[in-house]
Design an enzyme around this catalytic site. Structure first.
Site, PDB file in Angstrom:
ATOM      1  N   ASN A  13       9.952  -0.997  -1.617  1.00  0.00           N
ATOM      2  CA  ASN A  13       9.491  -0.329  -3.393  1.00  0.00           C
ATOM      3  C   ASN A  13       7.740  -0.285  -3.625  1.00  0.00           C
ATOM      4  O   ASN A  13       7.198   0.158  -3.526  1.00  0.00           O
ATOM      5  CB  ASN A  13       9.910  -1.348  -4.236  1.00  0.00           C
ATOM      6  CG  ASN A  13       9.249  -2.783  -3.429  1.00  0.00           C
ATOM      7  OD1 ASN A  13       9.551  -2.557  -2.529  1.00  0.00           O
ATOM      8  ND2 ASN A  13       8.588  -3.808  -4.292  1.00  0.00           N
ATOM      9  N   ARG A  14       7.321  -0.023  -2.307  1.00  0.00           N
ATOM     10  CA  ARG A  14       5.998   0.361  -1.738  1.00  0.00           C
ATOM     11  C   ARG A  14       5.414   0.418  -0.341  1.00  0.00           C
ATOM     12  O   ARG A  14       6.823   0.293   0.489  1.00  0.00           O
ATOM     13  CB  ARG A  14       4.725  -1.016  -2.501  1.00  0.00           C
ATOM     14  CG  ARG A  14       5.759  -2.603  -1.385  1.00  0.00           C
ATOM     15  CD  ARG A  14       4.220  -3.659  -2.600  1.00  0.00           C
ATOM     16  NE  ARG A  14       4.532  -4.628  -1.852  1.00  0.00           N
ATOM     17  CZ  ARG A  14       4.609  -5.758  -1.532  1.00  0.00           C
ATOM     18  NH1 ARG A  14       2.983  -5.013  -0.166  1.00  0.00           N
ATOM     19  NH2 ARG A  14       4.197  -6.202  -0.394  1.00  0.00           N
ATOM     20  N   GLY A  15       4.755   0.687   0.036  1.00  0.00           N
ATOM     21  CA  GLY A  15       4.021   0.837   1.497  1.00  0.00           C
ATOM     22  C   GLY A  15       4.905   1.879   1.879  1.00  0.00           C
ATOM     23  O   GLY A  15       5.395   2.857   1.718  1.00  0.00           O
ATOM     24  N   ILE A  16       5.413   1.888   3.269  1.00  0.00           N
ATOM     25  CA  ILE A  16       6.215   2.574   4.885  1.00  0.00           C
ATOM     26  C   ILE A  16       6.866   2.878   3.661  1.00  0.00           C
ATOM     27  O   ILE A  16       7.705   4.180   4.023  1.00  0.00           O
ATOM     28  CB  ILE A  16       6.255   2.161   5.866  1.00  0.00           C
ATOM     29  CG1 ILE A  16       4.881   2.214   6.386  1.00  0.00           C
ATOM     30  CG2 ILE A  16       6.744   2.892   6.676  1.00  0.00           C
ATOM     31  CD1 ILE A  16       4.265   1.164   7.902  1.00  0.00           C
ATOM     32  N   ARG A  36      12.010  -6.661  -4.819  1.00  0.00           N
ATOM     33  CA  ARG A  36      11.825  -7.807  -5.544  1.00  0.00           C
ATOM     34  C   ARG A  36      11.823  -8.614  -6.435  1.00  0.00           C
ATOM     35  O   ARG A  36      12.896  -9.719  -7.418  1.00  0.00           O
ATOM     36  CB  ARG A  36      11.539  -9.229  -4.170  1.00  0.00           C
ATOM     37  CG  ARG A  36      12.072  -9.259  -2.473  1.00  0.00           C
ATOM     38  CD  ARG A  36      10.940 -10.497  -1.823  1.00  0.00           C
ATOM     39  NE  ARG A  36      10.055 -10.097  -2.171  1.00  0.00           N
ATOM     40  CZ  ARG A  36       9.430 -10.581  -1.326  1.00  0.00           C
ATOM     41  NH1 ARG A  36       9.442 -11.441  -0.351  1.00  0.00           N
ATOM     42  NH2 ARG A  36       7.705 -10.503  -0.339  1.00  0.00           N
ATOM     43  N   VAL A  51      16.488 -10.806   1.178  1.00  0.00           N
ATOM     44  CA  VAL A  51      16.157 -10.681   2.269  1.00  0.00           C
ATOM     45  C   VAL A  51      16.590 -11.328   3.505  1.00  0.00           C
ATOM     46  O   VAL A  51      17.297 -11.483   4.109  1.00  0.00           O
ATOM     47  CB  VAL A  51      15.822  -9.230   3.292  1.00  0.00           C
ATOM     48  CG1 VAL A  51      15.956  -7.782   2.870  1.00  0.00           C
ATOM     49  CG2 VAL A  51      14.410 -10.043   4.351  1.00  0.00           C
ATOM     50  N   GLY A  80       9.315  -6.863   5.339  1.00  0.00           N
ATOM     51  CA  GLY A  80       8.835  -6.943   6.455  1.00  0.00           C
ATOM     52  C   GLY A  80       7.318  -8.389   6.054  1.00  0.00           C
ATOM     53  O   GLY A  80       7.503  -7.180   5.713  1.00  0.00           O
ATOM     54  N   TYR A 143       5.124 -12.536  14.193  1.00  0.00           N
ATOM     55  CA  TYR A 143       5.457 -10.741  13.897  1.00  0.00           C
ATOM     56  C   TYR A 143       6.394 -10.380  15.393  1.00  0.00           C
ATOM     57  O   TYR A 143       7.270  -9.594  15.110  1.00  0.00           O
ATOM     58  CB  TYR A 143       3.751 -10.912  13.165  1.00  0.00           C
ATOM     59  CG  TYR A 143       4.177  -9.031  13.333  1.00  0.00           C
ATOM     60  CD1 TYR A 143       4.840  -8.829  11.973  1.00  0.00           C
ATOM     61  CD2 TYR A 143       3.523  -8.008  13.369  1.00  0.00           C
ATOM     62  CE1 TYR A 143       4.853  -7.134  11.468  1.00  0.00           C
ATOM     63  CE2 TYR A 143       4.048  -6.750  13.068  1.00  0.00           C
ATOM     64  CZ  TYR A 143       4.189  -6.664  11.796  1.00  0.00           C
ATOM     65  OH  TYR A 143       5.038  -5.315  11.206  1.00  0.00           O
ATOM     66  N   LYS A 147       9.699  -8.697  16.005  1.00  0.00           N
ATOM     67  CA  LYS A 147       9.663  -6.984  15.933  1.00  0.00           C
ATOM     68  C   LYS A 147      10.194  -6.861  17.244  1.00  0.00           C
ATOM     69  O   LYS A 147      11.184  -5.805  17.460  1.00  0.00           O
ATOM     70  CB  LYS A 147       8.525  -6.402  15.880  1.00  0.00           C
ATOM     71  CG  LYS A 147       7.976  -6.548  14.670  1.00  0.00           C
ATOM     72  CD  LYS A 147       8.754  -6.131  13.511  1.00  0.00           C
ATOM     73  CE  LYS A 147       8.081  -5.835  12.415  1.00  0.00           C
ATOM     74  NZ  LYS A 147       8.925  -5.168  11.552  1.00  0.00           N
TER      75      LYS A 147
HETATM   76  P1  NDP Z   1       4.089  -3.854   2.587  1.00  0.00           P
HETATM   77  O1  NDP Z   1       3.558  -5.042   2.420  1.00  0.00           O
HETATM   78  O2  NDP Z   1       3.477  -2.728   2.477  1.00  0.00           O
HETATM   79  O3  NDP Z   1       5.173  -3.878   2.571  1.00  0.00           O
HETATM   80  C1  NDP Z   1       6.592  -4.722   2.289  1.00  0.00           C
HETATM   81  C2  NDP Z   1       7.912  -4.531   1.544  1.00  0.00           C
HETATM   82  O4  NDP Z   1       8.817  -6.038   2.360  1.00  0.00           O
HETATM   83  C3  NDP Z   1       7.422  -4.706   0.446  1.00  0.00           C
HETATM   84  O5  NDP Z   1       8.847  -4.237  -0.620  1.00  0.00           O
HETATM   85  C4  NDP Z   1       8.371  -6.261  -0.013  1.00  0.00           C
HETATM   86  O6  NDP Z   1       8.386  -6.346  -0.871  1.00  0.00           O
HETATM   87  C5  NDP Z   1       8.524  -6.525   1.152  1.00  0.00           C
HETATM   88  N1  NDP Z   1       9.790  -7.805   1.383  1.00  0.00           N
HETATM   89  C6  NDP Z   1       8.874  -9.073   2.248  1.00  0.00           C
HETATM   90  N2  NDP Z   1       9.659  -9.676   2.502  1.00  0.00           N
HETATM   91  C7  NDP Z   1      11.014  -9.318   2.314  1.00  0.00           C
HETATM   92  C8  NDP Z   1      12.532 -10.145   1.842  1.00  0.00           C
HETATM   93  N3  NDP Z   1      11.859 -11.575   1.730  1.00  0.00           N
HETATM   94  N4  NDP Z   1      13.639  -9.420   0.955  1.00  0.00           N
HETATM   95  C9  NDP Z   1      13.240  -8.506   0.408  1.00  0.00           C
HETATM   96  N5  NDP Z   1      11.733  -7.858   0.361  1.00  0.00           N
HETATM   97  C10 NDP Z   1      10.574  -8.216   1.261  1.00  0.00           C
HETATM   98  O7  NDP Z   1       4.703  -3.161   3.866  1.00  0.00           O
HETATM   99  P2  NDP Z   1       4.843  -1.569   5.612  1.00  0.00           P
HETATM  100  O8  NDP Z   1       4.854  -0.325   4.067  1.00  0.00           O
HETATM  101  O9  NDP Z   1       2.768  -1.887   5.695  1.00  0.00           O
HETATM  102  O10 NDP Z   1       4.866  -2.532   6.282  1.00  0.00           O
HETATM  103  C11 NDP Z   1       6.843  -2.179   6.100  1.00  0.00           C
HETATM  104  C12 NDP Z   1       7.980  -2.300   8.034  1.00  0.00           C
HETATM  105  O11 NDP Z   1       7.292  -1.760   8.877  1.00  0.00           O
HETATM  106  C13 NDP Z   1       7.807  -3.273   7.633  1.00  0.00           C
HETATM  107  O12 NDP Z   1       8.340  -4.062   8.138  1.00  0.00           O
HETATM  108  C14 NDP Z   1       5.942  -4.091   8.868  1.00  0.00           C
HETATM  109  O13 NDP Z   1       6.556  -4.832  10.209  1.00  0.00           O
HETATM  110  C15 NDP Z   1       5.832  -2.283   9.076  1.00  0.00           C
HETATM  111  N6  NDP Z   1       5.681  -1.600   9.723  1.00  0.00           N
HETATM  112  C16 NDP Z   1       3.528  -1.672   9.339  1.00  0.00           C
HETATM  113  C17 NDP Z   1       2.865  -1.304  10.409  1.00  0.00           C
HETATM  114  C18 NDP Z   1       1.389  -0.958   8.991  1.00  0.00           C
HETATM  115  O14 NDP Z   1       0.464  -0.512   9.961  1.00  0.00           O
HETATM  116  N7  NDP Z   1       1.458  -1.130   8.159  1.00  0.00           N
HETATM  117  C19 NDP Z   1       2.947  -0.724  11.183  1.00  0.00           C
HETATM  118  C20 NDP Z   1       3.920  -1.428  12.043  1.00  0.00           C
HETATM  119  C21 NDP Z   1       4.903  -1.842  11.647  1.00  0.00           C
HETATM  120  P3  NDP Z   1       7.587  -7.454  -2.125  1.00  0.00           P
HETATM  121  O15 NDP Z   1       6.645  -5.726  -2.864  1.00  0.00           O
HETATM  122  O16 NDP Z   1       8.307  -8.096  -2.947  1.00  0.00           O
HETATM  123  O17 NDP Z   1       6.636  -8.041  -1.477  1.00  0.00           O
END
Ligand code: NDP
Length: 237
Positions: A13-16, A36, A51, A80, A143, A147
């Site tokens: 839903n957001r981010g990567i 979520r 998750v 994550g 973390y 990972k």
């Molecule tokens: P964001 O914090 O932007 O997004 C995290 C996502 O994970 C959200 O959609 C969140 O949902 C979801 N999430 C978290 N906890 C749960 C849960 N318990 N059940 C279901 N969904 C959950 O993170 P990023 O986009 O930055 O990161 C995405 C992945 O990439 C992660 O695994 C991160 O560790 C990894 N990563 C990121 C890096 C970075 O620099 N950003 C670098 C290397 C790896 P909700 O919106 O509901 O909170």
């Protein structure tokens, strides 16, 4: 042209995760993201999934398979969290929460996704790890441990299911500008930047491109691999 893939992305839903979802959808694949709360992003199909809860994961995958009209070909376990802190001050809760989400959450999703993949005799399990999994990171013991453990998970799945046309790989991005990294102090970001041979942070579409390649038929013989998308930060690790 290759047949469209049925793709499920956790935390799409957001981010990567959102960038990965849009990349698959733009390529003509069938995509469901998990979220979520609230509504899925514009133009994407979503299912509610927590998750850390096996029942939620299993139910979400069943709904996703209905929406996709068949089993999931590609799982991108992306959801994550971070709960950073120095070792001496890290609470059990912060350690457990990160392991439960990043590692056990990925395991729960892979376990459920493998059911359909075994029947299909094909599948791609893709874990979104991080450069810090193998490089380590002060203040991120929880973390980093979560990972790096994804590597053992992917390699064990590779050995278990490799003969059934299923691959399991780890994508290890470096620093990507998202909500997760927006929390980091500016001076820490500058320190990270100084150590990156590419001289910049990653764009999330660069992570998505690696994920799409690993999901493709061209990557059928790549399994148990850790694919860095880190501008060289983690070289040799
Ligand atoms: P964001 O914090 O932007 O997004 C995290 C996502 O994970 C959200 O959609 C969140 O949902 C979801 N999430 C978290 N906890 C749960 C849960 N318990 N059940 C279901 N969904 C959950 O993170 P990023 O986009 O930055 O990161 C995405 C992945 O990439 C992660 O695994 C991160 O560790 C990894 N990563 C990121 C890096 C970075 O620099 N950003 C670098 C290397 C790896 P909700 O919106 O509901 O909170």
């Amino acid at each position: 042209m290759a047949d469209p893939l049925n793709v499920l992305i956790t935390g799409g839903n957001r981010g990567i995760g959102l960038t990965i979802a849009r990349a698959f959808q733009d390529a003509g694949d069938n995509v469901v993201i998990t979220h979520r709360s609230g509504e899925p992003p514009e133009g994407l199909q979503g299912v509610i999934c927590e998750v850390t809860d096996s029942d939620s994961v299993n139910a979400a995958f069943s709904v996703a398979e209905e929406k996709l009209g068949g089993p999931i070909d590609v799982l991108v376990a992306n959801a994550g969290i971070t709960r950073d802190g120095l070792l001496m001050r890290m609470s059990d809760e912060d350690f457990d929460a990160v392991i439960d989400t990043n590692l056990a959450g990925a395991f729960r999703c892979a376990r459920r996704a493998s059911k359909g993949m075994i029947k299909l005799r094909r599948g791609r399990i893709i874990f979104i790890s991080s450069v810090v999994g193998l490089y380590g990171s002060a203040g991120q013991a929880n973390y980093s441990a979560s990972k790096s453990a994804l590597v053992g998970l992917a390699r064990s799945i590779s050995r278990e299911l490799g003969g059934r046309g299923i691959t399991a790989n780890v994508i290890a991005p470096g620093f990507v500008e998202t909500d997760m990294t927006a929390e980091l102090p500016e001076d820490l970001k500058k320190t990270y930047l100084a150590g990156i041979p590419a001289g910049r942070f990653a764009f999330s579409h660069e992570v998505a491109a690696a994920v799409r390649f690993i999901a493709s038929v061209d990557a059928a013989y790549i399994t148990g691999a850790v694919i860095p998308v880190d501008g060289g930060l983690g070289m040799g690790h």
